[in-house]
Design an enzyme around this catalytic site. Structure first.
Site, short mmCIF file in Angstrom:
data_model
loop_
_atom_site.label_atom_id
_atom_site.label_comp_id
_atom_site.label_asym_id
_atom_site.label_seq_id
_atom_site.Cartn_x
_atom_site.Cartn_y
_atom_site.Cartn_z
N ASP A 148 -5.74 -3.49 -17.68
CA ASP A 148 -5.12 -3.12 -16.42
C ASP A 148 -3.67 -3.62 -16.46
O ASP A 148 -3.31 -4.41 -17.33
CB ASP A 148 -5.89 -3.80 -15.28
CG ASP A 148 -5.30 -3.52 -13.92
OD1 ASP A 148 -4.88 -2.37 -13.69
OD2 ASP A 148 -5.25 -4.44 -13.09
N GLU A 185 10.72 -2.42 -3.09
CA GLU A 185 11.47 -2.30 -1.83
C GLU A 185 11.69 -3.67 -1.21
O GLU A 185 12.78 -3.99 -0.75
CB GLU A 185 10.69 -1.42 -0.85
CG GLU A 185 10.41 -0.03 -1.35
CD GLU A 185 11.47 0.97 -0.91
OE1 GLU A 185 11.16 1.83 -0.10
OE2 GLU A 185 12.61 0.86 -1.40
N PHE A 201 9.35 8.60 -0.57
CA PHE A 201 9.28 8.74 -2.04
C PHE A 201 8.00 9.48 -2.42
O PHE A 201 6.94 9.23 -1.86
CB PHE A 201 9.28 7.35 -2.69
CG PHE A 201 9.20 7.38 -4.18
CD1 PHE A 201 10.35 7.35 -4.95
CD2 PHE A 201 7.97 7.42 -4.84
CE1 PHE A 201 10.28 7.37 -6.34
CE2 PHE A 201 7.90 7.45 -6.22
CZ PHE A 201 9.07 7.42 -6.97
N LYS A 230 10.67 11.81 -7.05
CA LYS A 230 11.15 10.56 -7.67
C LYS A 230 12.35 9.96 -6.93
O LYS A 230 13.18 9.28 -7.52
CB LYS A 230 11.53 10.79 -9.14
CG LYS A 230 10.36 11.16 -10.04
CD LYS A 230 10.80 11.22 -11.50
CE LYS A 230 9.64 11.45 -12.42
NZ LYS A 230 8.98 12.75 -12.21
N ARG A 237 13.45 -2.30 -13.77
CA ARG A 237 13.17 -1.04 -13.09
C ARG A 237 14.43 -0.65 -12.34
O ARG A 237 14.89 -1.37 -11.45
CB ARG A 237 12.00 -1.21 -12.14
CG ARG A 237 10.75 -1.65 -12.86
CD ARG A 237 9.76 -2.32 -11.95
NE ARG A 237 9.06 -1.35 -11.12
CZ ARG A 237 7.83 -1.58 -10.66
NH1 ARG A 237 7.20 -2.68 -10.96
NH2 ARG A 237 7.23 -0.69 -9.90
N THR A 272 -3.90 2.14 -15.56
CA THR A 272 -3.44 1.60 -14.28
C THR A 272 -3.48 2.67 -13.21
O THR A 272 -3.37 3.86 -13.49
CB THR A 272 -1.99 1.04 -14.42
OG1 THR A 272 -1.52 0.64 -13.15
CG2 THR A 272 -1.04 2.08 -15.00
N ASP A 323 -1.22 2.66 -10.96
CA ASP A 323 0.16 2.67 -10.49
C ASP A 323 0.88 3.96 -10.88
O ASP A 323 0.39 4.77 -11.67
CB ASP A 323 0.92 1.47 -11.05
CG ASP A 323 1.79 0.83 -9.98
OD1 ASP A 323 2.27 1.58 -9.11
OD2 ASP A 323 1.99 -0.39 -10.01
N ASN A 332 -10.99 -2.69 -8.76
CA ASN A 332 -10.91 -1.35 -9.35
C ASN A 332 -11.13 -1.37 -10.86
O ASN A 332 -11.25 -0.32 -11.48
CB ASN A 332 -9.54 -0.72 -9.04
CG ASN A 332 -8.40 -1.51 -9.63
OD1 ASN A 332 -8.30 -2.71 -9.45
ND2 ASN A 332 -7.54 -0.86 -10.36
#
Length: 1136
Positions: free
Chosen positions: A468, A591, A633, A638, A686, A766, A768, A877
């Site tokens: 994960d 954020e 978003f 994107k 990122r 993942t 994500d 998960n």
């Protein structure tokens, strides 16, 4: 030849529609290859086009012109299963399992799941009986424990064989010894196994009980009452506090938050760290007091339970109002079990409980895991059984089939039954317990827990590691690292400069505003009409920071001053708006990191609701902005955008931020963005590009009318809305580039590098987003800097999957990144081809994976490669994936203990997996392989002696050693030295960690193979023959002397063979050797029944025993020395 390979043609009725879809898909790609494909799709028939581009992975497809790719994997499996060998080896087990499954299905008919009507606070009104809200990870119950454990034991050939042999001793004609010599070892094995299983089962029961006993507040007519999680029923009104786990699937009725919404953390359910915004049912949120929920007559109609965690359909109806209130319910009105409340206190009505909840439906049942070493030993025992039968038939044949030969055949089978030693299971099971204890006591990996004690050797045989991302590889903590303005870059050590620039710019603006203040808004519109001049660094920083603090979906939340009771939870007066009391909530930790950074440099977000937000400047002044539009978003766009109006100046500004690939065409021309994005990505940051555009009132009004019209459209709404927004996204002013780091777990990079060097292929699964997953894959060095990454395009049908797989096939040595949706399509049509291609990749990243998809990927790897898989995760998960893998490892972390409790092994940090595999995995496998083969040798040598004895004495089916000698041989005389092999090690732990390449040899299974087994068989035959013939040649008068000489020489030979097998001596090994020798010598005085005490005290006895022992062992010592000198194994070279 390749053109002739047929693929399934698409049905002609759907061909035209499919072509139209592809036209849209490839026209989005713009000019180039996509455009060519577009035209080809219009010109050619679908099936012909697919056949023109065959998908070939191996020579097998070329050889078979009639092969059908869709049925290829299934055909291979069927070919593998056919034949006599399959029926003899596995067929009987398959038939038994099928019959048991059929009986279980008959007894446990699955209840059909139906939609339901749930009355608020009235569980008794439920029309049907619903399952209890309890978590159950146990394998058995009180009634199934003994039958279940016995079945698991006797489904192995080894144990079934011993059961038959032991039962045969109740037949007088077949009895050849005392009953205890057979039943005592078998009973001991079963007792040890049952005790271990009972302990494991009791621990699972205790863990389940702990979760099921968690207390929650239940709202009743009489007020709040405490209720256990397992006692919650459908229809109950449950209050869940902040940071508390939601116990069952609920519809969100009410919250303490003024906005009528709250955030929940779903990382235990879908692996995403983004907090999800949930909205309370407006009808119940508007009620004045909490108790009013019982004064209304209302119900929820909910769809039948299903696995999809991302959708829900239902309605809320209040009957006692005029007219009745009907509200539509969607996924944003739900609170799924195993998620955690992140803000405020929530009240919900329970709609699904227990095994009908989304989290349980996405969790697979735990399976009994059997190690590869156990399967290999099971195969070897089958070979030994065939040898046993062959030897017995030879003996009866040489006897001439005289008398009741079939009875003699069975007696020979019993005499030679020691060829398959029952002590094999005892020693291996005790060895596994020791390995587990060593892992838990290792100071270098504190907190390690072994929850499944039957598979420690699996840790030494792994080829695929499926991990994960969130909380496993990363700490899930975002830190702002870099701000780039084009000409100047600011890092962590220069943030104070930004702070001073922001302070200066706002103090300057405040003084200007004070000078121009005439009681109305100052005229600042002139700036937009003035000619363009180069802005100062200070103004550019001010603009960038302002854009970052305005363009987001973050909400500041303030904790209450004191514990909240009763109705005060809705009181606004208890809120504390100080800086120390503020926390931020958002759908993404990125954020939050950005807004926290703006606070650190002086510009603070102090409040926000659906229509406005307030900022506080370094001087304490509050700036108000009206939120006109918000564009969230999405994975497709994107990027996200916001249109705000500054209430002090009435200026309207459109801010936008997003990924560089999405923002590059939108912003004005520049020569630095692409290069700097690449630089930051290489650092593992990122990146987000931030831009703005000033709008006049007329421009905004025009946009708003078009946008509203597009949103009301019933046909192609999303396309029309996107087109209107894109009309604004032109020639935007580039403000800055930000870099945020998702901090990795300690030592993730060296650990992944170690695992790669050990030959383990790593897949990251993942839930994500694709961009986040790709970034972490780079920063963790899962994908090395020199490797290319192939991002698999979104595919929705067979034709697109076909073309994309062909594009991927042409890439070499590149990592694969694929989303769960595309993966599903590929596996539906091209399962074998996709898995074969993916297995050749150095790394694979699967994003947006559901829990069941993760488990499915593990199963696919097991079926297609036949290699051992390991899954590691930390969230709920990941449980399905952990249970599906051959070896499951759970990490105890912020996400809770669900994965850790369901796993076979539990560790505290990801870096501990290195030592767990390289050191403990290696030692467990090597030791068990040596121990298993030595125990077989111990049985083979005595069976060889029995065969020689019987052949010399006219093939009589008479035992050589009787009673206690046979029991003592397998227990007190040789048990301790043989078992001390569990302390042996071929490589020091430091060396195993320094040279992970040594691990590659383990995956080849060379420590226990038919080759090594054959060597031990030859050694046993040689030594058994020497010992028996030597004793027969050297004895003089009485037969009892043969027994004394041969048995003593046998014990000494076994002790010397243990010494020969040991690679690194431990003081306990020396103690075991001398203890066993002492036990034997001291017991000679009491064995008058078997030995001549007068003879064993003579010198003749001593020299005869010594001579036979030397002849049986010395050649083996010489051979071992020569082998070490001439062809040393790899670990010996390192040690020297």
């Amino acid at each position: 030849m390749a053109d002739q390979i047929p693929l399934y043609p698409v049905r002609s009725g759907a061909a035209a529609a499919a072509n139209r879809k592809r036209a849209v898909y490839y026209s989005a790609a713009g000019p180039g290859p996509g455009a060519d494909r577009h035209s080809r799709y219009q010109l050619e028939d679908e099936s012909a086009h697919l056949d023109e581009m065959p998908l070939m992975m191996s020579e097998e497809g070329f050889e078979n012109e009639e092969s059908d790719y869709h049925t290829l994997p299934r055909a291979r499996i069927m070919q593998r299963k056919r034949g006599l060998e399959w029926f003899v080896c596995d067929g009987w087990k398959f038939l038994c399992t099928s019959c048991c499954d059929w009986l279980v299905n008959i007894c446990q008919r699955k209840k059909e799941l139906k939609a339901r009507t749930v009355w608020l606070g009235c569980p008794e009104k439920c029309e049907e009986k619903h399952p209890r809200n309890s978590i159950k990870n146990q394998k058995y119950n009180v009634f199934t424990f003994i039958p279940g454990v016995l079945y698991e034991q006797f489904k192995f050939f080894l144990n079934l064989y011993f059961l038959v042999i032991s039962c045969s001793q109740f037949v007088p004609a077949l009895k050849i010894g005392y009953l205890y010599t057979y039943w005592a070892p078998l009973g001991f094995v079963l007792a040890v196994t049952m005790t271990r299983e009972a302990i494991d089962e009791f621990r699972r029961f205790q863990r389940d009980k702990e979760v099921n006993s968690q207390l929650y507040s239940k709202l009743t007519v009489r007020g709040k009452v405490q209720v256990k999680s397992s006692d919650i029923q459908v229809g109950d009104l449950i209050i869940v506090e902040k940071n508390q786990r939601i116990p069952s699937d609920m519809v969100f009725l009410r919250t303490s938050e003024k906005a009528g919404s709250c955030f929940i953390r779903t990382d235990q359910l879908d692996g995403e760290t983004d907090w999800k915004l949930k909205v309370a049912v407006s009808c119940t949120q508007r009620l004045p007091a909490l108790g009013d929920l019982f004064s209304i007559s209302a119900y929820v109609y909910a769809q039948k339970p299903q696995m999809d965690i991302h959708s829900f359909e239902g309605t809320f109806t209040r009957e006692d109002s005029d007219p009745p209130v009907h509200e539509s319910l969607s996924i944003e009105n739900t609170l799924w079990a195993s998620t955690v409340v992140a803000s405020g206190t929530v009240i919900g009505v329970v709609i699904y409980t227990g095994k009908e909840t989304r989290s349980v439906m996405n969790t697979s049942n735990p399976k009994n895991k059997v190690g590869l070493l156990d399967l290999e030993l099971n195969r070897l025992t089958k070979a030994l059984f065939l040898a046993l039968v062959a030897l017995s038939v030879v003996m009866v044949t040489l006897q001439g089939f005289v008398g009741p030969w079939y009875r003699n055949l069975f007696r020979f089978l019993l005499l030679f039954s020691y060829i398959i030693p029952i002590s094999l299971r005892v020693n291996l099971d005790m060895g596994k317990a020791v390995y587990g204890w060593m892992m838990m006591k290792d100071e270098n990996i504190p907190g390690t827990v072994v929850r499944t004690s039957t598979i420690p050797e699996e840790l030494g045989r792994l080829v695929y590691l499926l991990t994960d991302k969130t909380g496993t590889l990363t700490q899930n903590e975002m830190v702002f690292k870099r701000l780039h303005l084009g000409t100047v870059s600011y890092g962590a050590d220069t943030m104070d400069e930004i702070q001073s620039h922001v302070r200066d710019s706002y103090s300057q603006m405040q003084s200007q505003a004070g000078g121009n203040n005439t009681g109305s808004t100052p005229p600042r519109k002139a700036q937009s009409s003035a000619p363009k001049v180069r802005k100062s660094v200070s103004s550019r920083i001010h603009e960038a920071v302002k854009a970052i603090v305005l363009c987001h979906n973050v909400t500041p939340v303030y904790e209450s001053r004191a514990g909240v009771t009763g109705e005060t939870e809705f009181a606004e007066a208890d809120q504390d708006f100080s800086d120390e009391n503020r926390t931020y909530q958002a759908s993404s930790p990125d954020e939050v990191a950005l807004v926290q950074w703006t606070e650190s440099v002086g510009l603070t977000l102090v409040s926000r609701d659906l229509i406005s937000m307030q900022l506080k400047t370094p001087s304490g002044q509050v700036l108000s902005f009206c939120i006109l539009q918000l564009f969230p978003f999405t994975s497709e766009s994107k990027r996200m955008g916001i249109i705000v109006r500054d209430e002090s100046t009435a200026e309207i500004t459109f801010y936008m931020k997003g990924a560089d690939v999405a923002m590059s065409p939108i912003v004005q021309y520049n020569d630095w963005l692409e290069e700097e994005c690449g630089n930051m990505a290489r650092e593992g940051l990122r990146t987000l590009v931030v831009a703005k555009k000033a709008l006049t009132e007329e421009q905004y009004q025009d946009f708003e009318s078009r946008y509203t019209q597009a949103k009301l459209s019933m046909h192609d709404r999303s396309l029309k809305v996107a087109a209107v927004v894109e009309s604004l996204e032109r020639e935007m002013e580039l403000l800055c580039l930000t870099g945020v780091e998702d901090q990795l777990q300690a030592d993730v990079r060296p650990t992944l590098e170690m695992l790669r060097n050990a030959g383990i292929k790593i897949w990251m699964l993942t839930g994500d987003k694709l961009e986040t997953a790709t970034c972490i894959a780079k920063s963790s060095h899962l994908v090395s800097r020199t490797q290319d990454i192939h991002i698999f395009r979104q595919v929705t049908n067979r034709g697109e999957a076909h073309l994309e797989l062909n594009a991927f096939r042409r890439k070499h040595d590149c990592a694969l990144v694929i989303s769960g949706d595309s993966l599903e399509v590929c596996l539906k049509y091209y399962e074998h081809e996709f898995v074969e291609l993916a297995c050749q990749c150095p790394a694979v990243v699967c994003c947006r994976c559901s829990p069941t998809q993760k488990a499915h990927i593990v199963t696919l790897l097991q079926q297609h490669t036949g290699r051992r898989t390991c899954a590691i995760g930390d969230g709920g998960n990941d449980v399905s994936m952990i249970q599906a893998a051959d070896c499951g490892i759970g990490i105890e972390g912020k996400e809770g203990k669900q994965a850790s409790l369901a796993a076979d092994f539990s560790i505290r940090q990801f870096r501990h997996i290195g030592r767990l595999l390289m050191v403990h995995g290696r030692n467990s496998y090597k030791r068990s392989a040596a121990l298993g083969q030595f125990v077989m040798h111990r049985g083979l040598i005595i069976s060889t002696m029995q065969a020689v004895f019987s052949s010399v004495f006219y093939f009589a089916s008479v035992p050589l050693y009787q009673g206690f000698l046979m029991v003592g041989y397998a227990t007190i005389y040789t048990m301790f030295p043989v078992f001390s092999l569990v302390l042996d090690q071929d490589v020091k732990p430091e060396m195993a960690m320094l040279y992970p390449e040594l691990y590659k040899d383990l995956t080849k299974g060379r420590s226990l193979s038919f080759k090594t087994f054959l060597i031990w068989v030859l050694i046993s035959i040689y030594q058994g023959g020497i010992l028996m013939y030597g004793a027969l040649v050297l004895f003089e008068s009485e037969f009892v002397h043969v027994v004394a000489i041969s048995f003593t020489a046998l014990i000494l030979t076994e002790l010397l063979m243990v010494a020969l097998t040991v690679r690194t001596w431990h003081w306990l090994m020396v103690v075991a050797e001398f203890l066993s020798l002492g036990c034997y010598v001291s017991s000679l005085a009491f064995l008058n029944e078997y030995f001549d005490v007068a003879f064993i005290t003579t010198v003749a006895f001593l020299w005869k025993v010594s001579a036979i022992t030397v002849v049986s062992c010395l050649p083996l010592y010489v051979l071992k020395y020569l082998r070490r000198k001439l062809s040393p194994p790899s670990y010996c070279k390192l040690a020297s």
